[in-house]
Design a protein around this motif. Sequence first.
Motif, mmCIF file in Angstrom:
data_model
loop_
_atom_site.group_PDB
_atom_site.id
_atom_site.type_symbol
_atom_site.label_atom_id
_atom_site.label_comp_id
_atom_site.label_asym_id
_atom_site.label_seq_id
_atom_site.Cartn_x
_atom_site.Cartn_y
_atom_site.Cartn_z
ATOM 1 N N ARG A 213 46.156 -97.039 -0.765
ATOM 2 C CA ARG A 213 47.267 -96.792 -1.670
ATOM 3 C C ARG A 213 47.108 -95.436 -2.357
ATOM 4 O O ARG A 213 45.999 -94.940 -2.559
ATOM 5 N N ASP A 214 48.247 -94.893 -2.733
ATOM 6 C CA ASP A 214 48.299 -93.644 -3.492
ATOM 7 C C ASP A 214 48.370 -94.041 -4.966
ATOM 8 O O ASP A 214 49.406 -94.465 -5.453
ATOM 9 N N SER A 242 50.475 -89.036 -6.184
ATOM 10 C CA SER A 242 49.413 -88.040 -6.254
ATOM 11 C C SER A 242 49.165 -87.364 -4.916
ATOM 12 O O SER A 242 48.626 -86.262 -4.852
ATOM 13 N N GLY A 243 49.546 -88.045 -3.819
ATOM 14 C CA GLY A 243 49.296 -87.498 -2.498
ATOM 15 C C GLY A 243 47.911 -87.813 -1.950
ATOM 16 O O GLY A 243 47.531 -87.322 -0.895
ATOM 17 N N ARG A 244 47.149 -88.660 -2.657
ATOM 18 C CA ARG A 244 45.788 -88.982 -2.223
ATOM 19 C C ARG A 244 45.641 -90.492 -2.007
ATOM 20 O O ARG A 244 45.946 -91.283 -2.904
ATOM 21 N N LEU A 280 50.048 -96.555 2.190
ATOM 22 C CA LEU A 280 51.202 -96.037 1.467
ATOM 23 C C LEU A 280 50.743 -94.828 0.664
ATOM 24 O O LEU A 280 50.129 -94.963 -0.390
ATOM 25 N N VAL A 281 51.012 -93.645 1.201
ATOM 26 C CA VAL A 281 50.591 -92.396 0.568
ATOM 27 C C VAL A 281 51.784 -91.459 0.537
ATOM 28 O O VAL A 281 52.425 -91.225 1.564
ATOM 29 N N GLY A 282 52.096 -90.937 -0.637
ATOM 30 C CA GLY A 282 53.290 -90.133 -0.782
ATOM 31 C C GLY A 282 53.039 -88.642 -0.790
ATOM 32 O O GLY A 282 51.955 -88.176 -1.137
ATOM 33 N N SER A 283 54.071 -87.909 -0.429
ATOM 34 C CA SER A 283 54.046 -86.458 -0.574
ATOM 35 C C SER A 283 54.567 -86.099 -1.970
ATOM 36 O O SER A 283 55.709 -86.432 -2.306
ATOM 37 N N PRO A 284 53.761 -85.400 -2.769
ATOM 38 C CA PRO A 284 54.204 -85.001 -4.103
ATOM 39 C C PRO A 284 54.877 -83.633 -4.132
ATOM 40 O O PRO A 284 55.134 -83.092 -5.206
ATOM 41 N N ASP A 285 55.184 -83.062 -2.973
ATOM 42 C CA ASP A 285 55.678 -81.679 -2.922
ATOM 43 C C ASP A 285 56.978 -81.502 -3.709
ATOM 44 O O ASP A 285 57.122 -80.535 -4.472
#
Length: 313
Positions: A213-214, A242-244, A280-285
């Motif tokens: 998980r992010d 966070s992207g991590r 489930l990891v998100g892009s924070p860009d």
Amino acid sequence: MASPSDQAKANSAAGQRGTVLLTGANGFTGKYVRAELEAAGYTVVGAVVGGSRGPHEVTLDITSPDNCRRVMERVRPDYLIHLAAISFVQHADADAFYRVNVIGTMNLLQAMADAKLSPRRLIIASSANVYGNATAGVIAESQPPQPVNHYAVSKLAMEFMVKTWNDRLPIVITRPFNYTGVGQEPHFLVPKIMSHFVQRAPLIELGNLDVERDFSDVRMVAQAYRGLLEQDCAGQTVNICSGRPFSLRAILDTMQQIAGYQIDVRVNPAFVRQSEVKTLVGSPDRLRALVPGLQPVPLEETLRWMYEAGTAA
């Protein structure tokens, strides 16, 4: 008569940045968002379930259109941050997800229109759960949704409903990934783990230890909401993340270092959900582009903050 821009400058100079109606104000996230906004000079009116407890709170049942209209007429907010939802994925009443998350949100938007309000910004909290079992690595907002449970389906349905209002209201949809912090309900995963270490329990039973998980810190999430409130980003959908990625194994290892002892970890098959989202990891860009300077809090720092708060209680 002062122009809108002159009035905005006058309000800012006086420390009055407008009134925010905050639903879910007494929830875990709401308390941090409220503190963040008040520190920045906003007047926050918390919408709560049950009796209000002060001049800056109102009782609001979002499943009641009449109640929503009365609150909008009374408060006439400049901003709305809508956090209220059925958010526990394993909630027993499937109907409630749709009644609260979809119809309740529609009631709020309709009530704003009925009150002829012209808000500066509305932030509607969805969830990263709408992405489901995405396998594309780091997930950007363009990732096609694949919801796998009623909570996620209700949030995606809410998103589609909300977008029908984009031509009338300046709405931003957020998709928060997992986050945690002091005060989160103990039935959520990290607080459950934390409570065991605070009590120095010899054993903990968990589900799949390899899910990733992010995780963000709730204080960063509150800063993100304030930042989006202040940016010209209407019509956008934004990941809060966070992207991590962190696995449960990694969290357990970190907690064993913080607490200074080894805990016996057992996998209980009853805790392993068939519809489990594995990674489930998100892009924070997009978030970082819209809210410059927003920095994620290292997870170890968040866990240490929670552990110290728990042992001091």
